[in-house]
Scaffold this motif. Structure first.
Motif, PDB file in Angstrom:
ATOM      1  N   LEU A  86      27.652  35.861  41.796  1.00 16.28           N
ATOM      2  CA  LEU A  86      27.993  36.101  43.201  1.00 16.28           C
ATOM      3  C   LEU A  86      28.357  34.785  43.878  1.00 16.28           C
ATOM      4  O   LEU A  86      29.410  34.678  44.511  1.00 16.28           O
ATOM      5  N   HIS A  90      32.350  35.044  43.041  1.00 12.76           N
ATOM      6  CA  HIS A  90      32.748  36.227  43.813  1.00 12.76           C
ATOM      7  C   HIS A  90      32.601  36.111  45.323  1.00 12.76           C
ATOM      8  O   HIS A  90      33.215  36.895  46.055  1.00 12.76           O
ATOM      9  N   PHE A  95      33.606  41.011  50.240  1.00 10.93           N
ATOM     10  CA  PHE A  95      32.678  42.022  49.747  1.00 10.93           C
ATOM     11  C   PHE A  95      33.259  42.889  48.636  1.00 10.93           C
ATOM     12  O   PHE A  95      32.638  43.091  47.600  1.00 10.93           O
ATOM     13  N   PHE A  96      34.458  43.395  48.813  1.00 14.53           N
ATOM     14  CA  PHE A  96      34.962  44.439  47.928  1.00 14.53           C
ATOM     15  C   PHE A  96      35.401  43.912  46.566  1.00 14.53           C
ATOM     16  O   PHE A  96      36.115  42.918  46.461  1.00 14.53           O
ATOM     17  N   ASN A  97      34.967  44.626  45.529  1.00 19.54           N
ATOM     18  CA  ASN A  97      35.285  44.274  44.158  1.00 19.54           C
ATOM     19  C   ASN A  97      36.796  44.257  43.923  1.00 19.54           C
ATOM     20  O   ASN A  97      37.297  43.435  43.165  1.00 19.54           O
ATOM     21  N   GLY A 101      35.671  40.433  45.084  1.00 17.33           N
ATOM     22  CA  GLY A 101      34.459  40.164  45.841  1.00 17.33           C
ATOM     23  C   GLY A 101      33.182  40.426  45.073  1.00 17.33           C
ATOM     24  O   GLY A 101      33.182  40.705  43.871  1.00 17.33           O
ATOM     25  N   GLU A 103      30.755  42.796  45.583  1.00 16.38           N
ATOM     26  CA  GLU A 103      30.184  44.142  45.633  1.00 16.38           C
ATOM     27  C   GLU A 103      29.536  44.545  44.301  1.00 16.38           C
ATOM     28  O   GLU A 103      28.371  44.961  44.259  1.00 16.38           O
ATOM     29  N   TYR A 104      30.266  44.442  43.209  1.00 20.25           N
ATOM     30  CA  TYR A 104      29.812  44.898  41.897  1.00 20.25           C
ATOM     31  C   TYR A 104      28.620  44.087  41.399  1.00 20.25           C
ATOM     32  O   TYR A 104      27.629  44.645  40.938  1.00 20.25           O
ATOM     33  N   LEU A 106      26.517  42.355  43.125  1.00 23.01           N
ATOM     34  CA  LEU A 106      25.359  42.594  43.988  1.00 23.01           C
ATOM     35  C   LEU A 106      24.667  43.907  43.622  1.00 23.01           C
ATOM     36  O   LEU A 106      23.438  43.971  43.529  1.00 23.01           O
ATOM     37  N   VAL A 107      25.464  44.951  43.380  1.00 22.78           N
ATOM     38  CA  VAL A 107      24.899  46.242  42.965  1.00 22.78           C
ATOM     39  C   VAL A 107      24.197  46.097  41.612  1.00 22.78           C
ATOM     40  O   VAL A 107      23.092  46.621  41.414  1.00 22.78           O
TER      41      VAL A 107
END
Length: 140
Positions: A86, A90, A95-97, A101, A103-104, A106-107
């Protein structure tokens, strides 16, 4: 019944997430080759040891999730490499993959922590401790 279903869903999640990490580790070791991975990490200003650590954690941690062995250790180490990804690769993508970003990753980090502390049922560790086949009795 609810507890059994929860444990089965944790198993399914561990299998999917573990296989995902195992595939990424395989990709680094076999498909890309570690020389290329080290060079890629180097372009981000990271040392060779970070590339090796990441690839090893992906393989060993992925297997740990799949088998249910040392889950807290696997979960924390996998989450740590995702947090590292991250901040090093990223964060600048937003934020968006889809935009590169975080997002992925972090999830994945949050999922690894949740799975790492999800309990011993349907795990190899639980099997050896006698927790895997234990049936919970309904409250009277």
């Amino acid at each position: 019944m609810q507890h059994r279903l929860r444990d089965v869903m944790a198993l399914v999640a561990r299998l999917v997430v573990g296989a995902t990490f195992l595939a990424h580790g395989y990709q680094k070791f076999v498909l890309y080759g570690m020389d290329n991975v080290v060079a890629s990490f180097g372009k981000m200003g990271l040392p060779a040891v970070a590339a090796w650590f990441t690839a090893i954690v992906e393989v060993v941690g992925g297997l740990g999730l799949i088998l249910g062995v040392l889950l807290p250790v696997a979960g924390v180490l996998l989450a740590a490499i995702m947090i590292g990804a991250l901040f090093t690769a990223h964060l600048s993508g937003g934020f968006f993959n889809s935009d590169g970003g975080f997002e992925y990753v972090l999830v994945l980090a949050a999922t690894c922590l949740a799975l790492g502390f999800s309990g011993p049922r349907y795990t190899l560790s639980g099997l050896f401790k006698g927790n895997s086949a234990k049936v919970e009795q309904p409250a009277a």
